[in-house]
Structures are given as structure tokens and as C-alpha cells.
Scaffold this motif. Structure first.
Motif, PDB file in Angstrom:
ATOM      1  N   SER A  93       0.801  -1.215   0.000  1.00 57.81           N
ATOM      2  CA  SER A  93       0.000   0.000   0.000  1.00 57.81           C
ATOM      3  C   SER A  93       0.843   1.278   0.000  1.00 57.81           C
ATOM      4  O   SER A  93       0.379   2.314  -0.468  1.00 57.81           O
ATOM      5  CB  SER A  93      -0.962   0.019   1.192  1.00 57.81           C
ATOM      6  N   LYS A  94       2.082   1.203   0.502  1.00 61.94           N
ATOM      7  CA  LYS A  94       2.910   2.411   0.565  1.00 61.94           C
ATOM      8  C   LYS A  94       4.375   2.034   0.740  1.00 61.94           C
ATOM      9  O   LYS A  94       4.691   1.065   1.413  1.00 61.94           O
ATOM     10  CB  LYS A  94       2.473   3.282   1.747  1.00 61.94           C
ATOM     11  N   TYR A  97       7.796   4.195   1.897  1.00 62.84           N
ATOM     12  CA  TYR A  97       8.430   5.452   2.326  1.00 62.84           C
ATOM     13  C   TYR A  97       9.916   5.239   2.109  1.00 62.84           C
ATOM     14  O   TYR A  97      10.594   4.617   2.905  1.00 62.84           O
ATOM     15  CB  TYR A  97       8.115   5.755   3.792  1.00 62.84           C
ATOM     16  N   GLN A 106       4.576  -0.719   3.542  1.00 60.81           N
ATOM     17  CA  GLN A 106       3.361  -1.147   4.233  1.00 60.81           C
ATOM     18  C   GLN A 106       2.600  -2.139   3.370  1.00 60.81           C
ATOM     19  O   GLN A 106       2.467  -1.957   2.167  1.00 60.81           O
ATOM     20  CB  GLN A 106       2.458   0.039   4.546  1.00 60.81           C
ATOM     21  N   THR A 113       3.490  -2.569   8.939  1.00 61.12           N
ATOM     22  CA  THR A 113       4.590  -1.738   8.463  1.00 61.12           C
ATOM     23  C   THR A 113       5.887  -2.505   8.657  1.00 61.12           C
ATOM     24  O   THR A 113       6.185  -2.943   9.774  1.00 61.12           O
ATOM     25  CB  THR A 113       4.646  -0.408   9.249  1.00 61.12           C
ATOM     26  N   CYS A 159       5.196  -2.720  -6.466  1.00 60.57           N
ATOM     27  CA  CYS A 159       4.967  -1.272  -6.518  1.00 60.57           C
ATOM     28  C   CYS A 159       6.284  -0.602  -6.870  1.00 60.57           C
ATOM     29  O   CYS A 159       7.305  -0.864  -6.228  1.00 60.57           O
ATOM     30  CB  CYS A 159       4.450  -0.768  -5.171  1.00 60.57           C
ATOM     31  N   TYR A 188       8.456   3.075  -8.026  1.00 57.43           N
ATOM     32  CA  TYR A 188       8.488   4.540  -8.006  1.00 57.43           C
ATOM     33  C   TYR A 188       9.700   4.997  -8.804  1.00 57.43           C
ATOM     34  O   TYR A 188      10.668   4.254  -8.976  1.00 57.43           O
ATOM     35  CB  TYR A 188       8.513   5.090  -6.574  1.00 57.43           C
ATOM     36  N   TYR A 220       7.823   9.338  -0.563  1.00 61.71           N
ATOM     37  CA  TYR A 220       7.057   8.109  -0.472  1.00 61.71           C
ATOM     38  C   TYR A 220       6.202   7.905  -1.703  1.00 61.71           C
ATOM     39  O   TYR A 220       5.991   8.825  -2.491  1.00 61.71           O
ATOM     40  CB  TYR A 220       6.177   8.095   0.775  1.00 61.71           C
ATOM     41  N   LYS A 221       5.701   6.686  -1.847  1.00 61.24           N
ATOM     42  CA  LYS A 221       4.812   6.336  -2.951  1.00 61.24           C
ATOM     43  C   LYS A 221       3.628   5.589  -2.376  1.00 61.24           C
ATOM     44  O   LYS A 221       3.804   4.591  -1.672  1.00 61.24           O
ATOM     45  CB  LYS A 221       5.551   5.456  -3.962  1.00 61.24           C
ATOM     46  N   VAL A 222       2.426   6.060  -2.670  1.00 62.98           N
ATOM     47  CA  VAL A 222       1.211   5.328  -2.326  1.00 62.98           C
ATOM     48  C   VAL A 222       0.926   4.408  -3.501  1.00 62.98           C
ATOM     49  O   VAL A 222       0.849   4.859  -4.642  1.00 62.98           O
ATOM     50  CB  VAL A 222       0.025   6.289  -2.058  1.00 62.98           C
ATOM     51  N   CYS A 223       0.804   3.144  -3.234  1.00 65.96           N
ATOM     52  CA  CYS A 223       0.653   2.146  -4.299  1.00 65.96           C
ATOM     53  C   CYS A 223      -0.807   1.828  -4.562  1.00 65.96           C
ATOM     54  O   CYS A 223      -1.649   2.002  -3.727  1.00 65.96           O
ATOM     55  CB  CYS A 223       1.396   0.882  -3.917  1.00 65.96           C
TER      56      CYS A 223
END
Length: 155
Positions: free
Chosen positions: A32-33, A35, A56, A97, A143, A145, A152-155
């Protein structure tokens, strides 16, 4: 709409209706993310900085999922950039996390256990990919970036 027309024609003609094809469900656990650029500058590999970068994972189902034997890795081919979950169950709808540094594992946070300065970081600060694989090695999610603009990247 084409299927509905064929179904209606089959029913009117007295034929047997055939169910539409089943579509593969998405993964139960998703990245999901990421960082990838821990706060502060410069990054010298202190544990607090290492734990500032993380990935995450979210269980998007209504059932708990055992992650025992699942792996998270980055795009490098380095064997020390692979985290393998031990006995761990991610509850329904919950997020875990995975932090790069050291700490005490809990139901919401796991630690990669890395240390040793600037070479301990997992996630590149400009471009990388996170891969999540199940116990059989099948890719569950990834995911990527490609930006130094954000941390960060929200996936």
C-alpha cells in the motif's frame, strides 16, 4: 452488454444459460505504501533513520492471512535485500509496516533488522520496486516509483 444479449437470446430460445466467465480476484495482501526517503539529511544509517524508511502491506480481505514464508524485496538482486516473514498473521483489513532498521516486532510493525551505516538502506531514493511474493515464490504484488521529488509512494 454483448453477454446479456446472448443470455437473453438463449433463454428465449429455450437454451441453457451459461454463467459469465469468472474474473480472477486481486491479491489478498497488497503493497500500500513505500516510504523510501527517511526524514532528515544526511542519511548516515542511524537506526532511527533506517526505521524512517518502510513498506506497508495491507490485507484487503475479510479474512486473516498467514504471511509465514512470504518475502518482500527490492529491485536489486542482492540476497540481503530480502525480508522473509516468520510466523505472522495479518488480520482482516489490517496493515503491517515493515521497517528497515531494528526494533521489537509487534502485530502492526515488523523490523528487517538492518544496521551498518549508509549501506543498510533497502529502498533507493530515486527509483526502485518492491516485490511481495507468497510462500511458493509467486509474485503477489509489486509497486514501483521513479521520483526524487517525493519521499514516499502510495501504491
Amino acid at each position: 452488454m454483448r453477454f446479456r444479449s446472448l443470455l437473453t437470446a438463449a433463454v428465449l430460445a429455450g437454451g441453457m444459460a451459461v454463467a459469465p466467465p469468472a474474473y480472477a480476484a486481486g491479491p489478498a495482501v497488497r503493497i500500500s505504501k513505500i516510504y523510501y526517503d527517511s526524514p532528515g539529511s544526511p542519511d548516515f544509517g542511524a537506526n532511527s533513520s533506517l526505521n524512517g524508511e518502510y513498506v506497508q502491506l495491507k490485507n484487503v480481505t475479510k479474512k486473516a492471512v498467514s504471511l509465514k514464508g512470504w518475502t518482500v524485496r527490492d529491485d536489486t538482486r542482492r540476497s540481503d535485500h530480502v525480508y522473509t516473514f516468520g510466523t505472522f498473521t495479518l488480520g482482516a483489513g489490517k496493515t503491517v509496516t515493515l521497517r528497515t532498521g531494528k526494533g521489537k516486532n509487534s502485530a502492526t510493525t515488523r523490523y528487517w533488522g538492518r544496521s551498518g551505516g549508509t549501506f543498510a538502506y533497502i529502498w533507493n531514493q530515486v527509483k526502485d520496486t518492491a516485490y511481495l511474493r507468497n510462500t511458493s515464490g509467486t509474485l503477489v504484488d509489486s509497486c514501483s516509483y521513479n521520483s526524487a521529488r517525493y519521499a514516499y509512494k502510495v501504491c
